[in-house]
Design an enzyme around this catalytic site. Structure first.
Site, PDB file in Angstrom:
ATOM      1  N   SER A 678      40.020  10.190  81.733  1.00 18.20           N
ATOM      2  CA  SER A 678      39.530  10.750  82.997  1.00 18.20           C
ATOM      3  C   SER A 678      39.986  12.192  83.236  1.00 18.20           C
ATOM      4  CB  SER A 678      39.978   9.878  84.164  1.00 18.20           C
ATOM      5  OG  SER A 678      41.383   9.854  84.249  1.00 18.20           O
ATOM      6  N   LYS A 721      42.451   6.717  93.013  1.00 14.31           N
ATOM      7  CA  LYS A 721      42.502   8.169  92.795  1.00 14.31           C
ATOM      8  C   LYS A 721      42.157   8.928  94.078  1.00 14.31           C
ATOM      9  CE  LYS A 721      41.366   7.874  87.875  1.00 14.31           C
ATOM     10  NZ  LYS A 721      40.370   8.151  86.839  1.00 14.31           N
TER      11      LYS A 721
END
Length: 775
Positions: A678, A721
């Site tokens: 990511s 996140k």
């Protein structure tokens, strides 16, 4: 030599099943026509007649071939006609005689014979044999008890050895053939030896009979004693009102079997085993095995069922009261209840709650049971590596018992409990079998209505059980097993959720555990957030509960010592109770910087921000990666580097930068391992910033993987996140367009404070990330 003398023809009387020795006096019943005529002829002449035995007693009308050749000449002493037409005759044996010639066979047998007379004793051997024989006969009489001592006295006075041998032979229980052999033994010594041998054998037989008789008698006495004691015990039990021994126990077991509600085939098996149990002695090892098996069959729930509570509002209230958040799980349970209420027949679902430790998977399963009104049973599968732990052991093994599934059903007591299979991902396998393979049958709704346990052996219905499994990592669960379960992910709690959980559940629980009243200890919201952010780092709330327990202990001491009556925890005094802060979390940079981009990362403790730094130095184009990066992040960095090289001119970068500069990519906190797909667009953005000199907006966080052509790929853990970005004070979050569906999971409070930018290519990232960027 034995003396011999030829006689004139004399009548012959055949004897059936009988033999007469010389000197014997005997009554005979005579009925056959030929025999009667022979007797009449003997009475007319000198009263002498030859007695010869038949070889086969079954022959009614014998001829000479059916008779033995050696017989006994006898004197007819008395003849009496009986009312039934037969004659009773008294005869006395005189001497042995051998048939030498048959004179006639009609109207009676008439034969010529050669008569043999015993010689008198002449030597010491005869006397020794005679004494031995007499001694053996005395022992025989003492052992047999069939003959009186008077017989021995009468025989002991006989002087002639041969005569003594004949009389002894007549008193022994010998077969006709054996007696005939003695009659045919003319030599006295040989006859004495034969009688001695027979007496010796009979004596041995009688001694064995005596031993056997003694054993039987002893056994009979013991059996009679046991019988007597048992009868006494029965009488005592009867007086006390107790049931009689094993019979009463069998009756009691039979009643329990009838009342257990077993299916017919199981009941049949149970009654068959009960019949075996009744016949086997209580001291037998198998008796205990059968009894244990019957106890298991009786105690298992076969038809007992709790009624589900179909009050959807009540169930929803219980789930919301005991657990904050976890909307997806609650929704699934309420759906199940709704369908069950409409259909009245629905197989129990098989749910798998997957998530980090401490997020409340086990307690949630307990709440589900409470909401449904079902019994709750928990089985821990952590460390199970033996297939028999699931399926049970066969009854032939010592210490055999059912598997954990059947044990759990016994504990539940009903056929429709909520059955928690805790830590299903912690099962392993070895040479004793694969327990996860055995679980396939348990967790298959199409198979588990006939679950087979090795110990029970009869099919057991698990279709009404609501199975809930818990797991930390799905990767360790075999695919066929995972395929049978409906996986519900519990990713962890947000800060807001942790705050609510702490206030509504954890703090009241700890106050009660430490004997504190609600008014005695107060923790302000900003203090609680500080505890969550700086004293815990977890997806769940276990460490948070431990920190609250520590505060309660210190507060209790202050109150008991009299130092304070009421304790209030604020952001300023929190360190007095918990010490220095243990953790820090990412914060937005103080100002916009070149070559520094903020990424968003997912960890086992939730989300966090990740500062990625890129620096340039004169050199030969080396790419250096530091910060304890995993293989995936290193590959992301290589992909970002290759993309920037391929688009250098379009991005306004010197195409030869890789030949003139060394590039160093670093992720701070080098001691912490970092990995995951990511960080691609974050590394690319930091690299372009360093090469173009354009600073990165400090309030922008980003997440997404990059391809060599600049496409942005979707990522996982978006909720965590996003929460970390909100916590760090960021304003904008850049995320892959394919993750748009995941925005629904983000709390509204977070959405209001953040601006989300959805991108599908890196070109769309740069205008939002770099200050003053113009494409």
């Amino acid at each position: 030599m034995n003396g011999k003398k030829k006689e004139a023809a004399i009548p012959l009387l055949p004897l059936r099943g009988l033999l007469v020795f010389p000197t014997m006096v005997l009554h005979l019943d005579v009925g056959r026509e030929k025999s009667v005529k022979a007797l009449e002829q003997a009475m007319v002449e000198d009263h002498m007649i030859l007695l010869a035995s038949q070889k086969d007693v079954a022959v009614d009308e014998p001829d000479m071939d059916d008779l033995y050749k050696m017989g006994t000449i006898a004197r007819v002493k008395q003849l009496l006609k009986l009312p039934n037409g037969t004659f009773r005759v008294l005869v006395e044996g005189v001497a042995r005689a051998l048939i030498t010639e048959v004179v006639s066979e009609e109207p009676y047998f008439s034969v010529k014979v050669e008569k043999f007379a015993d010689r008198a004793a002449k030597d010491l051997e005869d006397e020794a044999l005679k004494r031995t024989m007499l001694e053996y006969f005395e022992q025989y009489i003492n052992l047999s008890k069939r003959l009186s001592v008077d017989i021995y006295a009468s025989i002991a006075d006989i002087d002639e050895p041969g005569r003594m041998a004949d009389i002894i032979a007549s008193h022994l229980p010998l077969k006709l053939e054996e007696k005939q052999r003695i009659l045919e033994t003319i030599d006295v010594k040989e006859r004495l030896n034969r009688i001695i041998q027979i007496l010796h054998n009979e004596k041995e037989v009688l001694q064995l009979e005596k031993k056997i008789s003694a054993r039987v008698k002893q056994s009979m006495e013991r059996t009679q004693k046991e019988y007597y004691l048992r009868e006494q015990m029965k009488a005592i039990q009867k007086e006390l009102g107790e049931k009689e021994g094993k019979t009463g126990e069998v009756e009691e077991l039979k009643e329990k079997i009838e009342a257990a509600g077993m299916p017919e085939h199981v009941k049949e098996t149970a009654l068959k085993e009960l019949d075996r149990y009744e016949k086997i002695p209580a001291t037998s090892a198998e008796s205990a095995v059968i009894r244990n098996y019957l106890d298991w069959l009786i105690v298992l729930p076969w038809s007992k069922e709790t009624e589900d509570i179909h009050d959807i509002k009540r169930a929803e209230a219980i789930l919301h009261e005991e657990h904050y958040g976890l909307e997806q799980v609650k929704e699934r349970v309420l759906e199940f209840l709704s369908v069950k209420q409409l259909t009245q027949s629905l197989k129990g679902p098989i749910l798998c709650l997957a998530g980090p430790p401490g997020v409340g998977k086990t307690s949630l399963a307990r709440s589900i049971a409470k909401a449904l009104g079902r019994r709750f049973v928990r089985v821990s599968l952590g460390g199970v590596r033996d297939e028999s732990e699931i399926r049970g052991h066969r009854r032939t093994y010592v210490g055999a018992m059912p598997g954990r599934i059947i044990q759990g059903m016994k504990k539940a007591g009903t056929i429709n409990p909520v059955f928690l299979l805790d830590e299903i991902d912690k099962m392993s396998s070895d040479f004793r079998g694969d327990p996860s393979a055995a679980m396939l049958e348990v967790l298959d709704p199409e198979q588990n209505h006939t679950f087979s346990d090795h110990y029970i052996e009869e099919p057991y219905d698990l279709s009404k059980v609501m199975f809930i499994a818990t797991a930390n990592h799905l990767a360790t669960i075999p695919q066929p097993l995972l395929d049978r379960m409906e996986v519900i992910h519990i990713p962890g709690y947000t800060e807001v959720e942790k705050l609510h959980i702490a206030k509504r559940h954890l703090l009241p629980k700890q106050l009660a555990a430490h004997g504190l009243k609600k008014a005695a200890l107060q923790i302000r919201d900003e203090a609680m957030l500080t505890i969550i952010r700086h004293y815990t780092r977890e997806a769940g709330v276990r460490e948070l509960e431990r920190q609250l327990a520590a505060i309660c202990r210190k507060a209790a001491r202050l109150i008991v010592s009299g130092a304070k009556k009421r304790v209030v925890i604020t952001e300023t005094n929190i360190e007095e109770f918990l010490g220095k802060r243990k953790y820090r979390y990412g914060q937005a940079e103080a100002k916009d910087q070149v070559g520094v981009a903020t990424g968003l990362a997912y960890t086992a403790f939730g989300g966090d921000t990740l500062a990625i730094e890129v620096s340039l130095a004169k050199g030969s184009g080396k790419l250096v990666l530091t910060g304890k990066l995993g293989d995936v992040m290193k590959e992301s960095a290589q992909a970002a580097f290759s993309y920037v090289r391929s688009r250098a001119e379009e991005l306004g970068i010197d195409p030869a930068f890789h030949e003139t500069h060394d590039i160093h990519i670093h992720v701070p906190e080098g001691a912490v391992p970092k990995d995951g797909p990511s960080a691609g667009i974050t590394i690319a953005t930091a690299l372009i910033s360093a090469l173009t000199g354009k600073p990165v907006n400090r309030f922008v966080g980003m997440t997404g993987e990059i391809t060599l052509r600049g496409r942005v790929l979707p990522i996982g853990g978006l909720k965590e996140k996003t929460l970390s970005a909100h916590r760090a004070g960021l304003k904008t979050v850049i995320l892959p367009k394919d993750n748009e569906k995941d925005l629904a999971d983000i709390p509204d409070t977070v959405k209001r404070d953040l601006h989300f930018v959805l991108v599908s290519h890196l070109d769309e990232v740069l205008p939002h990330a770099l200050v003053g960027w113009k494409p």
